[in-house]
Design a protein around this motif. Structure first.
Motif, PDB file in Angstrom:
ATOM      1  N   UNK A  96       0.650  -1.082   0.169  1.00  0.00           N
ATOM      2  CA  UNK A  96       0.112  -0.346   0.047  1.00  0.00           C
ATOM      3  C   UNK A  96       1.123   1.666   0.047  1.00  0.00           C
ATOM      4  N   UNK A  97       1.893   0.761   0.751  1.00  0.00           N
ATOM      5  CA  UNK A  97       2.838   2.308   0.901  1.00  0.00           C
ATOM      6  C   UNK A  97       3.993   2.601  -0.422  1.00  0.00           C
ATOM      7  N   UNK A  98       3.926   1.659  -1.630  1.00  0.00           N
ATOM      8  CA  UNK A  98       5.009   1.730  -2.280  1.00  0.00           C
ATOM      9  C   UNK A  98       5.176   2.837  -3.179  1.00  0.00           C
ATOM     10  N   UNK A  99       3.964   3.791  -3.504  1.00  0.00           N
ATOM     11  CA  UNK A  99       4.337   4.627  -3.857  1.00  0.00           C
ATOM     12  C   UNK A  99       4.508   5.667  -3.689  1.00  0.00           C
ATOM     13  N   UNK A 100       3.696   5.904  -2.377  1.00  0.00           N
ATOM     14  CA  UNK A 100       4.361   7.031  -1.454  1.00  0.00           C
ATOM     15  C   UNK A 100       6.006   7.031  -1.709  1.00  0.00           C
ATOM     16  N   UNK A 101       6.653   5.513  -0.701  1.00  0.00           N
ATOM     17  CA  UNK A 101       8.117   6.055  -0.098  1.00  0.00           C
ATOM     18  C   UNK A 101       9.134   5.910  -1.666  1.00  0.00           C
ATOM     19  N   UNK A 102       8.794   4.894  -2.723  1.00  0.00           N
ATOM     20  CA  UNK A 102       9.360   5.359  -3.773  1.00  0.00           C
ATOM     21  C   UNK A 102       9.581   6.765  -3.872  1.00  0.00           C
ATOM     22  N   UNK A 103       8.576   7.867  -3.654  1.00  0.00           N
ATOM     23  CA  UNK A 103       8.635   8.751  -4.224  1.00  0.00           C
ATOM     24  C   UNK A 103       9.156   9.833  -2.972  1.00  0.00           C
ATOM     25  N   UNK A 104       9.377   9.547  -2.089  1.00  0.00           N
ATOM     26  CA  UNK A 104       9.971   9.628  -0.446  1.00  0.00           C
ATOM     27  C   UNK A 104       9.669   9.122   0.618  1.00  0.00           C
ATOM     28  N   UNK A 175      21.265  -1.877  10.299  1.00  0.00           N
ATOM     29  CA  UNK A 175      21.318  -0.971   8.996  1.00  0.00           C
ATOM     30  C   UNK A 175      21.481  -1.978   7.958  1.00  0.00           C
ATOM     31  N   UNK A 176      22.399  -2.669   7.563  1.00  0.00           N
ATOM     32  CA  UNK A 176      22.349  -3.056   6.130  1.00  0.00           C
ATOM     33  C   UNK A 176      21.165  -3.203   5.415  1.00  0.00           C
ATOM     34  N   UNK A 177      20.483  -4.053   6.556  1.00  0.00           N
ATOM     35  CA  UNK A 177      18.805  -5.423   5.608  1.00  0.00           C
ATOM     36  C   UNK A 177      17.669  -4.385   5.602  1.00  0.00           C
ATOM     37  N   UNK A 178      17.722  -3.057   6.776  1.00  0.00           N
ATOM     38  CA  UNK A 178      17.052  -1.342   6.677  1.00  0.00           C
ATOM     39  C   UNK A 178      17.154  -0.902   5.297  1.00  0.00           C
ATOM     40  N   UNK A 179      18.170  -0.743   4.759  1.00  0.00           N
ATOM     41  CA  UNK A 179      19.374  -0.006   3.724  1.00  0.00           C
ATOM     42  C   UNK A 179      18.556  -0.671   2.315  1.00  0.00           C
ATOM     43  N   UNK A 180      18.430  -2.312   2.260  1.00  0.00           N
ATOM     44  CA  UNK A 180      18.180  -2.637   1.617  1.00  0.00           C
ATOM     45  C   UNK A 180      16.391  -2.688   0.795  1.00  0.00           C
ATOM     46  N   UNK A 181      16.008  -2.718   2.173  1.00  0.00           N
ATOM     47  CA  UNK A 181      14.392  -2.166   1.902  1.00  0.00           C
ATOM     48  C   UNK A 181      14.276  -0.245   1.164  1.00  0.00           C
ATOM     49  N   UNK A 182      14.843  -0.050   1.763  1.00  0.00           N
ATOM     50  CA  UNK A 182      14.412   1.377   1.593  1.00  0.00           C
ATOM     51  C   UNK A 182      15.349   1.594  -0.289  1.00  0.00           C
ATOM     52  N   UNK A 183      16.318   0.958  -0.380  1.00  0.00           N
ATOM     53  CA  UNK A 183      16.489   0.661  -1.820  1.00  0.00           C
ATOM     54  C   UNK A 183      15.858   0.256  -3.192  1.00  0.00           C
ATOM     55  N   UNK A 184      14.749  -0.978  -2.259  1.00  0.00           N
ATOM     56  CA  UNK A 184      14.244  -1.616  -2.951  1.00  0.00           C
ATOM     57  C   UNK A 184      13.013  -0.508  -3.287  1.00  0.00           C
ATOM     58  N   UNK A 185      11.671  -0.534  -2.119  1.00  0.00           N
ATOM     59  CA  UNK A 185      11.417   0.939  -2.264  1.00  0.00           C
ATOM     60  C   UNK A 185      11.776   2.279  -3.169  1.00  0.00           C
ATOM     61  N   UNK A 186      12.426   2.836  -3.049  1.00  0.00           N
ATOM     62  CA  UNK A 186      12.847   3.720  -3.786  1.00  0.00           C
ATOM     63  C   UNK A 186      12.891   3.679  -5.798  1.00  0.00           C
ATOM     64  N   UNK A 188      11.196   1.182  -6.793  1.00  0.00           N
ATOM     65  CA  UNK A 188       9.913   0.791  -7.328  1.00  0.00           C
ATOM     66  C   UNK A 188      10.101  -1.200  -7.753  1.00  0.00           C
ATOM     67  N   UNK A 189      10.577  -1.418  -6.804  1.00  0.00           N
ATOM     68  CA  UNK A 189      10.361  -3.123  -6.737  1.00  0.00           C
ATOM     69  C   UNK A 189       9.639  -3.439  -6.498  1.00  0.00           C
ATOM     70  N   UNK A 190       8.865  -4.572  -8.015  1.00  0.00           N
ATOM     71  CA  UNK A 190       7.637  -4.965  -7.985  1.00  0.00           C
ATOM     72  C   UNK A 190       7.634  -6.178  -6.827  1.00  0.00           C
ATOM     73  N   UNK A 191       8.565  -6.398  -6.128  1.00  0.00           N
ATOM     74  CA  UNK A 191       8.253  -7.710  -5.384  1.00  0.00           C
ATOM     75  C   UNK A 191       8.331  -7.097  -4.024  1.00  0.00           C
ATOM     76  N   UNK A 192       8.468  -6.019  -3.157  1.00  0.00           N
ATOM     77  CA  UNK A 192       8.769  -5.375  -1.835  1.00  0.00           C
ATOM     78  C   UNK A 192       7.678  -5.616  -0.991  1.00  0.00           C
ATOM     79  N   UNK A 193       6.586  -6.428  -1.179  1.00  0.00           N
ATOM     80  CA  UNK A 193       6.114  -7.228  -0.199  1.00  0.00           C
ATOM     81  C   UNK A 193       6.366  -8.703   0.368  1.00  0.00           C
ATOM     82  N   UNK A 194       6.573  -8.875  -0.966  1.00  0.00           N
ATOM     83  CA  UNK A 194       7.701 -10.347  -0.412  1.00  0.00           C
ATOM     84  C   UNK A 194       8.461  -9.938   0.374  1.00  0.00           C
ATOM     85  N   UNK A 195       9.283  -8.762   0.185  1.00  0.00           N
ATOM     86  CA  UNK A 195      10.743  -8.476   0.275  1.00  0.00           C
ATOM     87  C   UNK A 195      10.364  -8.145   2.210  1.00  0.00           C
ATOM     88  N   UNK A 196       9.889  -7.553   2.660  1.00  0.00           N
ATOM     89  CA  UNK A 196       9.737  -7.172   3.621  1.00  0.00           C
ATOM     90  C   UNK A 196       8.997  -8.200   4.405  1.00  0.00           C
TER      91      UNK A 196
END
Length: 210
Positions: A96-104, A175-186, A188-196
């Motif tokens: 649900x947050x993917x678009x918003x977090x991709x932008x910011x 830190x590294x695990x959460x940085x990887x999630x930030x990069x995935x949001x930025x 626009x990884x289509x599998x972001x839900x599964x990654x989280x």
């Protein structure tokens, strides 16, 4: 500008009790005396009772007639149970947050920066605080109040802290695990839900071995 969140008296008392449980002030099986907390915090017993009732709903404490309130003897299995539920909720939140977090991603990035410091200094308290804050901001970004309320109701900060302090559930680098999630949001990884979802399940306590 976002208005600061003002905690109710009950929430402040709840945090005080939780910190006492996490820090070991109250050990598993030990009685928590409502009147003593009220005197210590200079409040009436009513908000203390409300806070204890809330913690009982989180299964952190238990009450029995004529025996008062005690810290539950939580097992690894007890701590483990919330993780699949949390993973499912956070998968929905991430999608649900993917678009918003991709932008910011500015709501997430300060917590990643703080996690690098906490990792470097082996600061367990900081790791818990900023890990949970990262995930709370992600869930908040989904813009669904029911989802946020349900997530908050899992007592994630407490169970994360207890998993680390009682069971030694420690990741090599928060830190590294959460940085990887930030990069995935930025990105626009289509599998972001599964990654989280996989990330949350990977944080769960290891099952006890025979």
């Amino acid at each position: 500008m976002t208005a600061p969140v003002v905690q109710s008296l009950r929430e402040q008392i709840r945090e005080h009790i939780v910190e006492g449980i996490v820090s070991g002030r109250w050990q598993p099986g030990e009685r928590i005396v409502e009147r003593r907390i009220a005197v210590e915090l200079e409040v009436s017993q009513t908000p203390v009772r409300e806070a204890l009732r809330e913690l009982e709903s989180l299964r952190l404490i238990e009450s029995a007639p004529n025996k008062g309130v005690r810290v539950r003897n939580l097992s690894a299995a007890d701590l483990e149970e919330s993780y699949p539920v949390r993973a499912g909720l956070e998968q929905i939140a991430a999608e649900l947050a993917a678009e918003k977090l991709a932008a910011d991603c500015s709501a997430l990035e300060p917590h990643v920066a703080a996690l690098y410091v906490a990792d470097r200094e082996a600061d367990g308290t900081g790791q818990v605080r900023h890990t949970v804050a990262f995930h709370r901001e992600m869930v908040r970004a989904a813009g669904n109040s029911v989802l946020l309320h349900t997530w908050e109701g899992l007592g994630i900060e407490v169970f994360t802290a207890l998993s680390i302090r009682w069971l030694g559930t420690v990741q090599q680098s928060y830190a590294e695990e959460h940085q990887a999630l930030v990069e995935a949001f930025k990105n626009r990884d289509p599998d972001i839900g599964v990654l989280v979802k996989q990330h949350v399940l990977g944080c769960a306590p290891a099952p006890a071995t025979e």
